[in-house]
Motif scaffolding. Structure first.
Motif, PDB file in Angstrom:
ATOM      1  N   ALA A 183       0.820  -1.203   0.000  1.00 41.90           N
ATOM      2  CA  ALA A 183       0.000   0.000   0.000  1.00 41.90           C
ATOM      3  C   ALA A 183       0.857   1.259   0.000  1.00 41.90           C
ATOM      4  O   ALA A 183       2.054   1.237   0.327  1.00 41.90           O
ATOM      5  N   GLU A 184       0.222   2.368  -0.352  1.00 40.74           N
ATOM      6  CA  GLU A 184       0.909   3.647  -0.494  1.00 40.74           C
ATOM      7  C   GLU A 184       1.457   4.169   0.830  1.00 40.74           C
ATOM      8  O   GLU A 184       2.337   5.042   0.843  1.00 40.74           O
ATOM      9  N   ASP A 185       0.974   3.653   1.964  1.00 37.55           N
ATOM     10  CA  ASP A 185       1.496   4.081   3.260  1.00 37.55           C
ATOM     11  C   ASP A 185       2.837   3.436   3.588  1.00 37.55           C
ATOM     12  O   ASP A 185       3.364   3.624   4.686  1.00 37.55           O
ATOM     13  N   GLY A 186       3.403   2.656   2.643  1.00 38.23           N
ATOM     14  CA  GLY A 186       4.691   2.017   2.854  1.00 38.23           C
ATOM     15  C   GLY A 186       4.619   0.700   3.585  1.00 38.23           C
ATOM     16  O   GLY A 186       5.643   0.066   3.825  1.00 38.23           O
ATOM     17  N   ARG A 187       3.422   0.260   3.918  1.00 33.72           N
ATOM     18  CA  ARG A 187       3.256  -0.972   4.680  1.00 33.72           C
ATOM     19  C   ARG A 187       2.907  -2.162   3.796  1.00 33.72           C
ATOM     20  O   ARG A 187       2.346  -2.023   2.726  1.00 33.72           O
ATOM     21  N   LEU A 188       3.231  -3.330   4.314  1.00 32.20           N
ATOM     22  CA  LEU A 188       2.686  -4.585   3.813  1.00 32.20           C
ATOM     23  C   LEU A 188       1.592  -4.990   4.784  1.00 32.20           C
ATOM     24  O   LEU A 188       1.864  -5.334   5.939  1.00 32.20           O
ATOM     25  N   HIS A 189       0.356  -4.903   4.352  1.00 34.52           N
ATOM     26  CA  HIS A 189      -0.782  -5.269   5.197  1.00 34.52           C
ATOM     27  C   HIS A 189      -1.026  -6.764   5.063  1.00 34.52           C
ATOM     28  O   HIS A 189      -1.206  -7.279   3.954  1.00 34.52           O
ATOM     29  N   LEU A 190      -1.014  -7.462   6.188  1.00 31.00           N
ATOM     30  CA  LEU A 190      -1.084  -8.918   6.206  1.00 31.00           C
ATOM     31  C   LEU A 190      -2.435  -9.372   6.742  1.00 31.00           C
ATOM     32  O   LEU A 190      -2.934  -8.832   7.730  1.00 31.00           O
ATOM     33  N   MET A 191      -3.004 -10.371   6.087  1.00 28.04           N
ATOM     34  CA  MET A 191      -4.291 -10.941   6.482  1.00 28.04           C
ATOM     35  C   MET A 191      -4.186 -12.453   6.454  1.00 28.04           C
ATOM     36  O   MET A 191      -3.635 -13.016   5.508  1.00 28.04           O
ATOM     37  N   ARG A 192      -4.725 -13.078   7.490  1.00 30.07           N
ATOM     38  CA  ARG A 192      -4.735 -14.527   7.529  1.00 30.07           C
ATOM     39  C   ARG A 192      -6.172 -15.017   7.517  1.00 30.07           C
ATOM     40  O   ARG A 192      -7.030 -14.498   8.222  1.00 30.07           O
ATOM     41  N   VAL A 193      -6.433 -16.033   6.681  1.00 26.38           N
ATOM     42  CA  VAL A 193      -7.766 -16.588   6.518  1.00 26.38           C
ATOM     43  C   VAL A 193      -7.808 -17.965   7.166  1.00 26.38           C
ATOM     44  O   VAL A 193      -6.904 -18.785   6.961  1.00 26.38           O
ATOM     45  N   GLY A 194      -8.868 -18.217   7.946  1.00 29.41           N
ATOM     46  CA  GLY A 194      -9.032 -19.505   8.601  1.00 29.41           C
ATOM     47  C   GLY A 194     -10.125 -20.331   7.958  1.00 29.41           C
ATOM     48  O   GLY A 194     -10.482 -20.135   6.795  1.00 29.41           O
ATOM     49  N   ALA A 195     -10.686 -21.246   8.740  1.00 29.15           N
ATOM     50  CA  ALA A 195     -11.729 -22.133   8.238  1.00 29.15           C
ATOM     51  C   ALA A 195     -12.940 -21.327   7.785  1.00 29.15           C
ATOM     52  O   ALA A 195     -13.307 -20.322   8.398  1.00 29.15           O
ATOM     53  N   GLY A 196     -13.559 -21.763   6.687  1.00 30.60           N
ATOM     54  CA  GLY A 196     -14.717 -21.070   6.168  1.00 30.60           C
ATOM     55  C   GLY A 196     -14.404 -19.703   5.611  1.00 30.60           C
ATOM     56  O   GLY A 196     -15.284 -18.851   5.501  1.00 30.60           O
ATOM     57  N   SER A 197     -13.130 -19.459   5.257  1.00 30.71           N
ATOM     58  CA  SER A 197     -12.669 -18.177   4.710  1.00 30.71           C
ATOM     59  C   SER A 197     -12.812 -17.034   5.703  1.00 30.71           C
ATOM     60  O   SER A 197     -12.864 -15.867   5.322  1.00 30.71           O
TER      61      SER A 197
END
Length: 388
Positions: free
Chosen positions: A217-231
């Motif tokens: 993203a433009e804020d210089g960050r890597l935004h991380l998301m983790r998905v579990g069971a059932g998305s």
């Protein structure tokens, strides 16, 4: 030391894609409709200028037909024979309302997703070349789309509205929506502090196991998301990766485990991240997902945002024999459980490129892990990675 591949373009290279495998071809797109195909050693195999001279914004090889190359330019997508770039084999019209920025195929090669400046994501049936569904939820340019590996009905999209959306193609609404403006918990800082930039989403990548997503993203960050069971979205976090906007985020499926990530930014820095060493991905509270819990300051705080209900209005219906979500198997078998992290901050490797980055592409070149970089020049730069 970088190696420059030249002779394929006369204009600035905008995108690069690898067909996969140690002996596969590579393709790049450039301004003024230029497409070039490369061998593993950097020799130009073929080159073509597409009709209309519109910039080639994305190239992609179809998994079901690796002998076919897809290139987006303007509102259209051209289907090409990469070994004989005399003229398009087929031209897909109606697959974009405005300029198309991104292409992605599902793992079975039956569906292709496009994202364009209108904010729409379109799902194209590869066999017929017809749009079977249009997903409208983004309120600004869709900059990136990516199917989740082993889940041919699951797609993530990101846009300049600072939204990351997870879609199930059998439904008309996103499974969940993440607003990157929201606080994402503790952020590991890499480099000097910077003035605040809005979190415009430029590129989203998905790990080979399909359970971790990273958005540059433009804020210089890597935004991380983790998905579990059932998305279900079970975790959010962020790494302060670049002193200027982060523009690229791609996982490397050919290293020791599926949580290696390469990022590129407007600061000219290319960085390689071991997310397992950052305390990611964390264990799901319900016990699903990664089976080994990590500890330490590198671990970001878990969040459970409520999905936002979008307006209805998507059309069509998509059916696929692989509609059920798969567990981590096949290519990921035996590597889905990341190694015990060495709990550290910062990238495992970083280098500064001399120009602003347009695209970063991980690839195996003659069996050697490498990073290809496209910038404002007419060449493609190749950086060989050390043993990791």
């Amino acid at each position: 030391m970088a190696t420059a591949w030249s002779g394929g373009h006369s204009a600035a290279v905008l995108c690069v894609q690898a067909a996969g495998g140690g002996e596969g071809l590579l393709a790049s797109g450039a301004e003024r409709g230029e497409v070039a195909v490369w061998s593993q050693d950097g020799t130009p195999v073929a080159r073509l200028r597409l009709p209309g001279d519109e910039d080639v914004t994305c190239t992609a090889f179809c998994p079901a037909a690796p002998g076919l190359l897809y290139a987006s330019h303007g509102e259209a997508v051209s289907v090409l024979d990469p070994r004989s770039l005399k003229e398009p084999v087929e031209s897909l019209s109606g697959v974009g309302e405005e300029e198309i920025n991104t292409l992605s195929f599902n793992g079975t090669g039956t569906m292709m997703a496009t994202g364009d400046d209108s904010g729409a994501v379109r799902i194209v049936e590869v066999q017929t070349g017809k749009v079977v569904r249009t997903l409208r939820r983004h309120t600004n340019i869709v900059s990136s789309v990516a199917f989740r590996p082993q889940r041919p009905q699951s797609l993530v999209s990101a846009g300049l509205d600072m939204q990351v959306l997870l879609w199930n193609l059998q439904k008309t609404r996103p499974v969940w929506a993440v607003d990157l403006q929201e606080e994402a918990g503790p952020v590991e800082s890499e480099g000097r502090s910077q003035l605040f930039n809005p979190a415009l989403a430029h590129c989203v990548g998905v790990s080979a196991c399909g359970d971790v997503m990273a958005c540059a993203a433009e804020d210089g960050r890597l935004h991380l998301m983790r998905v579990g069971a059932g998305s279900r979205l079970v975790h959010r976090g962020a790494i302060k990766a670049h002193s200027q906007g982060a523009s690229q985020a791609h996982f490397l499926p050919f290293l020791s485990h599926p949580y290696w990530l390469v990022s590129g930014g407007n600061d000219g820095v290319v960085a390689l991240w071991d997310l397992s060493a950052q305390g990611l991905p964390p264990q799901d509270e319900s016990g699903h997902g990664s089976r080994r819990r990590t500890r330490g300051k590198g671990k970001a705080r878990a969040r459970h945002p409520q999905p936002t209900a979008p307006p209805a209005g998507a059309e069509g219906e998509v059916r696929d024999s692989g509609a059920q979500e798969a567990v981590c198997e096949g290519v990921c078998e035996g590597v889905c459980e990341p190694p015990e992290p060495a709990l550290k901050t910062g990238p495992a490797l970083r280098f500064t490129h001399t120009q602003k980055l347009n695209w970063v592409c991980p690839a195996l070149l003659q069996g050697r892990p490498s990073i290809l970089v496209a910038d404002g020049s007419a060449s493609v730069c190749v950086y060989a990675l050390p043993a990791l």
